[in-house]
Motif scaffolding. Structure first.
Motif, mmCIF file in Angstrom:
data_model
loop_
_atom_site.group_PDB
_atom_site.id
_atom_site.type_symbol
_atom_site.label_atom_id
_atom_site.label_comp_id
_atom_site.label_asym_id
_atom_site.label_seq_id
_atom_site.Cartn_x
_atom_site.Cartn_y
_atom_site.Cartn_z
ATOM 1 N N LYS A 167 18.605 -14.713 -39.348
ATOM 2 C CA LYS A 167 19.615 -15.326 -40.199
ATOM 3 C C LYS A 167 20.724 -14.325 -40.477
ATOM 4 C CE LYS A 167 20.170 -19.394 -42.162
ATOM 5 N NZ LYS A 167 20.028 -20.644 -41.441
ATOM 6 N N PHE A 168 21.961 -14.758 -40.231
ATOM 7 C CA PHE A 168 23.118 -13.908 -40.504
ATOM 8 C C PHE A 168 23.598 -14.193 -41.916
ATOM 9 C CE2 PHE A 168 27.862 -13.344 -40.020
ATOM 10 C CZ PHE A 168 27.810 -11.975 -40.189
ATOM 11 N N ARG A 169 23.605 -13.181 -42.782
ATOM 12 C CA ARG A 169 23.935 -13.341 -44.190
ATOM 13 C C ARG A 169 25.305 -12.778 -44.551
ATOM 14 N NH1 ARG A 169 20.591 -17.241 -45.952
ATOM 15 N NH2 ARG A 169 18.410 -16.753 -45.532
ATOM 16 N N GLY A 170 26.149 -12.503 -43.603
ATOM 17 C CA GLY A 170 27.481 -11.983 -43.888
ATOM 18 C C GLY A 170 27.496 -10.474 -43.911
ATOM 19 N N LYS A 171 26.699 -9.865 -44.789
ATOM 20 C CA LYS A 171 26.642 -8.407 -44.888
ATOM 21 C C LYS A 171 25.580 -7.816 -43.970
ATOM 22 C CE LYS A 171 26.430 -6.808 -49.020
ATOM 23 N NZ LYS A 171 25.962 -6.680 -50.418
ATOM 24 N N ASP A 207 16.907 -1.070 -40.673
ATOM 25 C CA ASP A 207 15.830 -0.705 -41.585
ATOM 26 C C ASP A 207 14.664 -1.651 -41.358
ATOM 27 O OD1 ASP A 207 14.580 0.775 -43.528
ATOM 28 O OD2 ASP A 207 15.389 -0.377 -45.211
ATOM 29 N N GLN A 208 13.465 -1.139 -41.579
ATOM 30 C CA GLN A 208 12.245 -1.937 -41.503
ATOM 31 C C GLN A 208 11.613 -1.962 -42.889
ATOM 32 O OE1 GLN A 208 11.896 -3.196 -38.550
ATOM 33 N NE2 GLN A 208 13.056 -1.781 -37.272
ATOM 34 N N SER A 209 11.193 -3.115 -43.342
ATOM 35 C CA SER A 209 10.608 -3.209 -44.680
ATOM 36 C C SER A 209 9.562 -4.310 -44.707
ATOM 37 C CB SER A 209 11.691 -3.494 -45.728
ATOM 38 O OG SER A 209 12.363 -4.702 -45.449
ATOM 39 N N ARG A 214 0.469 -8.522 -38.134
ATOM 40 C CA ARG A 214 1.780 -9.138 -37.937
ATOM 41 C C ARG A 214 2.873 -8.101 -38.177
ATOM 42 N NH1 ARG A 214 0.946 -14.813 -38.074
ATOM 43 N NH2 ARG A 214 -1.153 -15.329 -38.810
ATOM 44 N N LYS A 215 4.055 -8.383 -37.642
ATOM 45 C CA LYS A 215 5.164 -7.441 -37.732
ATOM 46 C C LYS A 215 5.911 -7.610 -39.055
ATOM 47 C CE LYS A 215 6.139 -6.885 -32.781
ATOM 48 N NZ LYS A 215 6.214 -5.421 -32.735
ATOM 49 N N VAL A 216 6.684 -6.574 -39.423
ATOM 50 C CA VAL A 216 7.487 -6.613 -40.643
ATOM 51 C C VAL A 216 8.900 -7.098 -40.314
ATOM 52 C CG1 VAL A 216 6.174 -4.771 -41.751
ATOM 53 C CG2 VAL A 216 8.181 -4.192 -40.379
ATOM 54 N N THR A 217 9.693 -7.283 -41.354
ATOM 55 C CA THR A 217 11.071 -7.761 -41.203
ATOM 56 C C THR A 217 12.000 -6.603 -40.844
ATOM 57 O OG1 THR A 217 10.729 -9.546 -42.781
ATOM 58 C CG2 THR A 217 13.004 -8.860 -42.390
ATOM 59 N N SER A 218 12.865 -6.822 -39.866
ATOM 60 C CA SER A 218 13.900 -5.853 -39.499
ATOM 61 C C SER A 218 15.242 -6.336 -40.041
ATOM 62 C CB SER A 218 13.985 -5.696 -37.976
ATOM 63 O OG SER A 218 12.752 -5.263 -37.440
ATOM 64 N N THR A 219 16.041 -5.409 -40.561
ATOM 65 C CA THR A 219 17.331 -5.751 -41.147
ATOM 66 C C THR A 219 18.415 -4.882 -40.529
ATOM 67 O OG1 THR A 219 16.223 -6.259 -43.238
ATOM 68 C CG2 THR A 219 18.612 -6.044 -43.297
ATOM 69 N N VAL A 220 19.457 -5.524 -40.001
ATOM 70 C CA VAL A 220 20.604 -4.805 -39.437
ATOM 71 C C VAL A 220 21.729 -4.860 -40.469
ATOM 72 C CG1 VAL A 220 22.193 -4.613 -37.496
ATOM 73 C CG2 VAL A 220 19.902 -5.533 -37.138
ATOM 74 N N HIS A 221 22.133 -3.707 -40.972
ATOM 75 C CA HIS A 221 23.136 -3.621 -42.029
ATOM 76 C C HIS A 221 24.525 -3.325 -41.446
ATOM 77 C CE1 HIS A 221 20.209 -3.473 -45.401
ATOM 78 N NE2 HIS A 221 19.428 -2.928 -44.489
ATOM 79 N N ASN A 222 25.551 -3.566 -42.281
ATOM 80 C CA ASN A 222 26.951 -3.287 -41.937
ATOM 81 C C ASN A 222 27.415 -4.117 -40.744
ATOM 82 O OD1 ASN A 222 26.878 -1.461 -43.993
ATOM 83 N ND2 ASN A 222 27.122 0.353 -42.732
ATOM 84 N N ILE A 223 27.085 -5.409 -40.772
ATOM 85 C CA ILE A 223 27.478 -6.283 -39.674
ATOM 86 C C ILE A 223 29.003 -6.410 -39.596
ATOM 87 C CG2 ILE A 223 27.417 -8.671 -38.862
ATOM 88 C CD1 ILE A 223 24.893 -7.225 -38.266
ATOM 89 N N ILE A 224 29.674 -6.538 -40.750
ATOM 90 C CA ILE A 224 31.112 -6.775 -40.759
ATOM 91 C C ILE A 224 31.896 -5.488 -40.573
ATOM 92 C CG2 ILE A 224 33.035 -7.626 -42.157
ATOM 93 C CD1 ILE A 224 31.249 -9.794 -41.059
ATOM 94 N N VAL A 225 31.578 -4.462 -41.323
ATOM 95 C CA VAL A 225 32.357 -3.233 -41.294
ATOM 96 C C VAL A 225 31.425 -2.051 -41.485
ATOM 97 C CG1 VAL A 225 32.826 -3.182 -43.776
ATOM 98 C CG2 VAL A 225 34.451 -2.105 -42.219
ATOM 99 N N GLY A 226 31.803 -0.916 -40.949
ATOM 100 C CA GLY A 226 30.988 0.284 -41.063
ATOM 101 C C GLY A 226 30.100 0.468 -39.854
ATOM 102 N N LEU A 245 21.943 -8.763 -41.168
ATOM 103 C CA LEU A 245 21.216 -9.703 -40.324
ATOM 104 C C LEU A 245 19.727 -9.454 -40.503
ATOM 105 C CD1 LEU A 245 21.212 -11.808 -37.956
ATOM 106 C CD2 LEU A 245 21.129 -9.848 -36.428
ATOM 107 N N SER A 246 18.982 -10.483 -40.891
ATOM 108 C CA SER A 246 17.536 -10.375 -41.059
ATOM 109 C C SER A 246 16.842 -10.948 -39.829
ATOM 110 C CB SER A 246 17.070 -11.119 -42.307
ATOM 111 O OG SER A 246 17.578 -10.512 -43.479
#
Length: 757
Positions: free
Chosen positions: A497-501, A542-544, A525-537, A503-504
């Motif tokens: 899911k793309f959340r603007g800031k 991160d894995q959590s 089972r696997k954990v959630t991966s998060t890609v930060h700074n989709i728009i800028v930067g 991506l989960s």
């Protein structure tokens, strides 16, 4: 168990299959104590929901399954099995006829839901042009309406002018001395003129009312249109302002190095190592950071190394450098010795020469903002993406990359102790994330029926096969068998899911690992991966989350916690902690480390209850032996930053090989063109392949619809090398390897494969 006869009467009164809503009683499997229980099921808008009673429909839904992503199976005359992701419903109808009604209704609802989802996917790129077209059409209509209203107003003036002139002329005629008959005719004409004037005035008044009403609605439409424009502009300005604030925060962070170096050391953290890692973070992280309360995510235990066993060591934490331990910590000390998985040991294996580099990544610029700003809130699989966001590997190859540290499983297979084996399995589960730290590019979405084989039997004793078994939702099945005593299999469905800031990415599905000699069967089972700074930067990952590994034979467990990154936390970034416990819940080993570097384990000597944390929770204090290194990340190859940050294994995954299946990812043309640096051609080829896949899907849907119209069963798409079976451990219906691929490779007979490229 409830009486099956109770369900027939209510179900018979339900609407006929094919309508938008279908209701009735079914029996749902709950557990081994209660068995099948009678439940009220409602099928509506592609969703199947159930309730304990019909009265509960107004307030309490017990569960819902989305048919668009569900598999529908029929086990026997009266049973129905629905599975979607990690959820499975086992249902039973009262009669075979009732079961067939429900199956027909479910299949029709599923086909309709998939068709709606695909239509939304195909039209996802046309939202902005449609909006612009609507605006132009609305503005054009308003202009025409205003023009017609001007014409009506002109006619109003002319009618009033000519009517007044006619009335004056008739009045003058009445004043003339004329014969009686002529006077009567003039009087009749005058009366008709009066009627004409009254009718004209009525028409003029009606036109005036219409003009007022049209002008009122025109202003209302214009205000609504202007409001929508202002809202869109405001949203874009808000996101751009947020991006500027992120940049400001990034600059402020980098200009304040004292915040990094003055953080006090925690009782279990090495001060020098922590400061070094934090300074390295300054170049890896960006201002657009998700902040978390560090105390909330801190582990529920504290480790203290036993002093009698650590006099030869300087005071430091379990996260400090690789260290030896006492020889009696393990039954097989060589299995857990530090440095056992270093690169030099890997190169001693006799193997064929494989490539050590790929063409450098071209430096093509791309306006990310212009593409992403119209994609907020959509699933990633529904967003058309150019190859500029990809890396030249498919998702199947990324899945095979989990085997980078397969030697951990080879060691685990030789362990006599199941608890020691659990430690190595936990280290393996963490090691699969180590390759993601710099890998922010998106792998290619596999085509339906695409496969990937990784045959390393000569070098490392294993061979692996992946197949894309479903397209909506995207799901891949994976099977690995090793001559060194273990088998691994999994079915992974990626929900993103793309959340603007940010991506989960949420992998759904269980991973199974079976050791041949001991019979130990591990599931996690696997954990959630998060890609930060989709728009800028600068993008960063991160894995959590939590991982629970369960040995299904002994019921021993390992609880792993991946702490989310926090700028305000005193812990080491990307921290992983865990406890290995026996079937009775008694802890035996503590695991600690980071998912991008290493994992250590320490044997617990004794435990005690410590002081309360910030939330009043009492923490356990474990006294342990000196930690031993379980796993250490391999260094990246030279020039990796220009080769998509590929690891040594990743560099070989797309290397061309002879005799692979005709559906293998290595033969995918758009992926090969991208690897060669021909990105424009790769984009064109990618669009061709996706359109070809859509055409096949539409043809398959048409065949399904025709079969339903004729009252025939339609089997639908079936994977070639995997089939669905109910897992005896988890109770879920998963795709498992059915055999035949490696035999077909030996014969070089791929006639059963589809032409997907």
């Amino acid at each position: 168990m409830s009486d099956p006869g109770k369900g027939s009467s209510a179900s018979a009164a339900a609407p006929a299959p094919g309508s938008d809503t279908y209701k009735g009683w079914l029996f749902k499997w709950t557990n081994y104590l209660k068995g099948y229980q009678r439940r009220w099921f409602v099928l509506s808008n592609g969703l199947l929901s159930y309730y304990r009673t019909q009265a509960e429909m107004a307030h309490t839904c017990r569960g819902t399954i989305n048919l668009a992503t569900a598999h529908i199976d029929t086990e026997d005359a009266c049973n129905i099995v629905l599975s979607s992701g990690g959820r499975t419903y086992h249902l039973k109808a009262s009669t075979e006829v009732e079961r067939q009604r429900w199956v027909t209704a479910l299949e029709l609802a599923k086909a309709k839901a998939i068709r709606m989802m695909n239509d939304q996917s195909d039209d996802s790129g046309d939202e902005e042009p449609t909006s612009q077209s609507d605006r132009s059409e609305l503005q054009g209509t308003l202009k025409i309406l205003v023009s017609k209203l001007d014409d009506l107003s002109t006619c109003n003036d002319l009618i009033a002018k000519h009517g007044a002139a006619l009335q004056r002329s008739l009045s003058e005629l009445e004043g003339l001395k004329v014969p009686v008959e002529g006077g009567e005719k003039i009087k009749a004409v005058n009366e008709r003129a009066t009627l004409f004037r009254i009718t004209s005035n009525a028409m003029i008044n009606a036109c005036r009312d219409f003009l007022d009403l049209a002008e009122t609605h025109s202003r209302r439409w214009q205000r609504a249109l202007q409001y929508e424009r202002e809202q869109r502009t405001h949203l874009e300005e808000t996101i751009e302002q947020l991006a500027k604030q992120h940049n400001s925060l990034e600059r402020a962070w980098r200009e304040a190095p004292t915040l990094v170096s003055t953080t006090p050391s925690a009782p279990t953290a090495n001060k020098g190592g922590s400061e070094r890692l934090r300074k390295e973070e300054a170049s890896d992280e960006d201002g657009d950071t998700e902040y978390f309360d560090a105390m909330e995510d801190s582990p529920a235990f504290i480790t203290v190394t036993a002093t009698e066993n650590t006099q030869h060591r300087r005071s430091q934490s379990n996260l400090s450098g690789a260290s030896g331990g006492q020889p009696n910590d393990w039954n097989q000390d060589d299995n857990m010795s530090p440095g056992h998985n270093d690169v030099s040991g890997k190169q001693l294996q006799p193997c064929r020469q494989r490539r050590t580099r790929v063409p450098d990544k071209p430096n093509y610029s791309l306006n990310l903002w212009s593409i992403m700003k119209n994609c907020i809130g959509k699933e990633l699989s529904k967003i058309p993406m150019p190859v500029n966001f990809n890396e030249p590997l498919s998702m199947l190859q990324r899945l095979s990359e989990d085997l980078e540290y397969h030697e951990l499983l080879d060691k685990a297979a030789r362990c006599d102790s199941s608890l020691e084996q659990m430690c190595l399995v936990a280290a393996f589960s963490v090691s699969s994330y180590s390759t993601t730290i710099h890998r922010t590019a998106k792998p290619f979405n596999p085509l339906l029926g695409e496969t990937y084989e990784l045959d390393r039997r000569e070098e490392f004793g294993y061979r692996s096969l992946c197949e894309q078994v479903s397209h909506h939702p995207p799901a891949a099945a994976h099977h690995v068998i090793s001559q060194r005593g273990w088998t691994l299999w999994q079915e992974i469905t990626i929900a993103s899911k793309f959340r603007g800031k940010y991506l989960s990415i949420m992998p759904l599905g269980a991973i199974h690992l079976h050791f041949h000699s001991s019979g130990n069967h591990y599931v996690w089972r696997k954990v959630t991966s998060t890609v930060h700074n989709i728009i800028v930067g600068k993008l960063w990952i991160d894995q959590s989350g939590d991982i629970e590994i369960v040995n299904q034979r002994t019921k021993e467990t390992c609880q792993l916690k991946f702490s989310p990154y926090s700028y305000f936390s005193r812990d080491v970034p990307r921290k992983v902690t865990g406890v290995v416990a026996d079937s009775g819940g008694q802890a035996h080993y503590v695991l600690s480390g980071t998912w991008d570097d290493k994992i250590e384990s320490a044997k617990i000597l004794q435990s005690s209850r410590g002081g309360s944390g910030s939330e009043g929770k009492q923490k356990t204090v474990y006294q342990t032996l000196a930690p031993k290194l379980l796993w250490k990340k391999y260094p990246l190859p030279e020039n990796a930053e220009n080769m998509y940050f590929f690891s040594a294994l990743a560099l070989t995954l797309n290397e061309q090989e002879d005799a692979v299946g005709v559906t293998d990812s290595r033969l995918r043309p758009d992926q090969r063109l991208m690897e060669d640096g021909r990105w424009d051609e790769a984009n064109s080829e990618k669009q061709r392949l996706e359109e070809k896949q859509r055409a096949v899907r539409r043809r398959r849907e048409a065949d399904a619809s025709d079969a339903l119209d004729e009252g025939k069963e339609y089997e639908g798409y079936q994977p070639l090398w995997f089939h669905q079976r109910r897992d005896s451990v988890t109770g879920e219906t998963n795709f498992v390897y059915k055999g035949g691929y490696w035999e077909a490779k030996e014969r070089q007979d791929w006639s059963m494969c589809s032409n997907i490229f």
